[in-house]
Design a protein around this motif. Structure first.
Motif: not given
Length: 497
Positions: A451-453, A473-476, A481-484, A488-490
C-alpha cells in the motif's frame, strides 16, 4: 487498571480444568443469522442463541479495546461465526477431530479463510467458569490476536503477543460483567512442573528465529505458558501496579524504538523482576480484570434472517474450504446446488479450491460466475479482478475496475481491494481518484508494504514529489525481505533524482 467503572479484584483460583454441560436440543431446525456491528453469527439452535453469541463477541471486542487502548480492532475481513447446536453439527464442520480416538474435541475453532475470519463453536457448551478455562478460549484468543495486531505499523515481540493473546482469550462474558484474564490452569501446571524455564532476560529476547517460540518445538509449551504468566503478572499483579510498563513498552515499540532498546528501558531491573515473577507464578491467589459490559450493545437490535437450506450448506462449505476440507466442502456444494443452482457462495468455494490448485483459468471462471450471480461477498469480485487484470484489454479493464469498486463497496476495510483499485485508477490515468483509496489503505494498515508503494506511485503521477519521496522512504523502512527492500530502494532512488 481502573477505567471508568472497571476494576480488578483478587480471586482464589484452583488449578482445575473447566467443566462443560451439554444442553438437550430438539430435532432439525433452520439456521438463523444475527448480524451485529462487527460480527455475523448463524446458529441452528435458535434466533436467541445467535443473538446472544453475537452480543458476547461484541463484548469481547469491547474488552480488548479497554485492555489494549492502542489496538484498533478494525479487521480486514468479515467475521462469520457458525454455532451448531450440538456435537453432531460441530463434527460436520471439524471432522478431523472426530476421526481418531483420544483426540480432544474442541468447543470452538478459529479458521482464517481468504474471504472471512471464521469461527465454529458449539452452542450447547456452557462454561461453568467459576474456575478454569472458558471452552471458547481458542475462538476468543484468535479473535483477540487479530483485533490487537491488525492496523499496527510495527510488530510487537513474540512473547508479548503470545502472552497477551492467552490473557485476552480466557475472557468470560456474563449478563452484566466481563472477566478478563482468569488463570489458565494448564499453563500453571507447565510452569510448576519442573521443566526448564526461560529466565526473563531470555524470554524478552525470543523472536522468530528462536526455537523456544517455534510451534511444535518441545520447548514451545513452556514458552507459551511463561509468556502468558509474565503478561498476566504485568497486567494484574499487586493490584495492577505494573500495568503502566505494558503501555510504556507498547508505545515505545510502536513509535519505532527497537524492541531490545524498549525492553531495556522499561524492564530496567530484570533480576529483581525475575524474583517477584517467580513468586507470582507459585502463589495461590490471582487477580484478574473485572469490566462492566457495554450497555450500548443491544442484542435485540441485531438484524436477523433465516438462511435457506441451500445457503446453510453453502456457508458451511465456505468454512470447510477455509480449513482445506475439500471432499466435505464440495459434497455440501453439490447438495446446495440441488436446492439452488444459482447460489453464488457455491462458486466462491470452487474458486478458492482452484486458487489452492493454482489453476487461474478455473478460478477466474468460478469467481466470475459468483459475480454474475450477484454475490454479496467482496472476495469473488476481488479475485476475479486480480486474475482478469493480467494482460487485460481496454474492455476487460473496465470490468476489472468495476469489480474492484464492488469489492470495496462490500468491504471498505479490505486493504488489498483498496490498494489494487488505487493501482487500477493510476493505470487508467486517474491518479487523483486513487489518492483517497490508497490513503485509506495506509490508514487502516500502516505497516503494509504494497500500500505504501502504491501511494508513492500515485503521488508521483500527480507530480507531488515530496509526498512520493516520503511514502517511498516509509515503504523502504517497512520492507520485510530483500526483494521488497530492492524495489523500495529503486523507488527512493528514482524519486530523489
Amino acid at each position: 487498571m481502573h477505567v471508568m467503572n472497571r476494576a480488578f479484584r483478587p480471586v482464589a483460583i484452583a488449578v482445575l480444568l473447566c467443566t462443560a454441560t451439554s444442553v438437550a436440543v430438539a430435532a432439525d431446525r433452520p439456521w438463523v443469522e444475527a448480524k451485529s456491528d462487527h460480527f455475523t453469527v448463524a446458529s441452528d439452535a435458535s434466533e436467541k442463541t445467535a443473538r446472544t453469541i453475537a452480543w458476547e463477541f461484541e463484548q469481547v471486542r469491547a474488552a480488548v479495546l479497554i485492555v489494549c487502548p492502542w489496538a484498533k480492532a478494525n479487521l480486514d475481513k468479515p467475521v462469520l461465526v457458525l454455532a451448531p447446536r450440538d456435537e453432531a453439527g460441530m463434527k460436520t464442520l471439524a471432522p478431523a477431530f472426530w476421526a481418531e480416538r483420544g483426540v480432544i474435541r474442541p468447543a470452538s475453532i478459529y479458521a482464517a479463510g481468504p474471504d472471512r475470519h471464521y469461527v465454529a463453536l458449539r452452542a450447547d457448551v456452557l462454561a461453568e467458569n467459576t474456575v478454569g478455562v472458558n471452552p471458547y478460549l481458542p475462538a476468543y484468543r484468535s479473535y483477540a490476536s487479530i483485533a490487537v495486531s491488525t492496523g499496527l505499523k510495527r510488530d510487537l515481540p513474540q512473547w508479548f503477543r503470545t502472552g497477551l493473546d492467552d490473557v485476552l482469550g480466557n475472557t468470560d462474558v456474563r449478563d452484566s460483567e466481563i472477566d478478563v484474564g482468569r488463570i489458565i490452569p494448564g499453563h500453571l501446571r507447565t510452569l510448576r512442573g519442573g521443566g526448564q524455564r526461560l529466565h526473563l532476560r531470555e524470554l524478552l529476547k525470543v523472536d522468530r528465529s528462536s526455537s523456544w517460540g517455534t510451534f511444535g518445538d518441545a520447548q514451545f509449551p513452556m514458552f507459551t505458558a511463561e509468556s502468558w504468566a509474565f503478561v498476566h503478572y504485568l497486567m494484574f499483579a499487586d493490584k495492577s501496579v505494573h500495568r503502566p510498563k505494558i503501555d510504556q513498552f507498547v508505545t515505545l515499540v510502536l513509535g519505532g524504538t527497537p524492541i531490545p532498546a524498549a525492553s531495556d528501558e522499561v524492564f530496567k531491573n530484570v533480576d529483581a523482576l525475575e524474583s517477584d515473577f517467580f513468586t507470582y507464578i507459585n502463589r495461590d491467589v490471582f487477580e484478574f480484570g473485572h469490566i462492566t459490559v457495554d450497555v450500548n450493545v443491544n442484542k435485540e437490535g441485531f438484524a436477523t434472517r433465516t438462511w435457506s437450506p441451500a445457503e446453510a450448506k453453502a456457508k458451511q462449505a465456505l468454512y470447510l474450504a477455509a480449513t482445506r476440507r475439500r471432499v466435505e466442502a464440495l459434497a455440501l456444494v453439490a447438495d446446495a446446488r440441488k436446492l439452488d443452482p444459482k447460489l453464488p457462495d457455491t462458486y466462491e468455494v470452487e474458486g478458492i479450491f482452484a486458487d489452492v490448485d493454482r489453476k487461474a483459468p478455473e478460478a477466474r471462471a468460478a469467481y466470475e460466475k459468483a459475480v454474475e450471480l450477484g454475490s454479496t461477498s467482496f472476495y469473488p469480485y476481488l479475485r476475479f479482478a486480480n486474475i482478469a487484470r493480467a494482460g487485460a484489454d481496454a474492455a476487460t479493464m473496465v470490468r476489472v475496475e468495476q469489480a474492484f469498486e464492488r469489492a470495496v463497496a462490500l468491504n471498505a476495510a479490505s486493504v488489498p481491494a483498496l490498494q489494487q483499485l488505487g493501482d487500477v485508477k493510476v493505470q487508467l490515468g486517474h491518479p487523483d481518484q486513487a489518492i483517497a483509496l490508497l490513503q485509506r489503505a495506509v490508514e487502516l494498515q500502516p505497516g503494509v508494504f504494497p500500500a505504501r508503494m502504491s501511494l508513492a506511485r500515485a503521488y508521483w503521477a500527480l507530480a507531488r514529489k515530496q509526498d512520493a519521496q516520503r511514502e517511498a522512504r516509509e515503504a523502504l523502512a517497512l520492507a520485510g525481505n530483500d526483494a521488497e527492500q530492492n524495489r523500495a530502494q529503486q523507488l527512493v532512488n528514482q524519486y530523489s533524482r
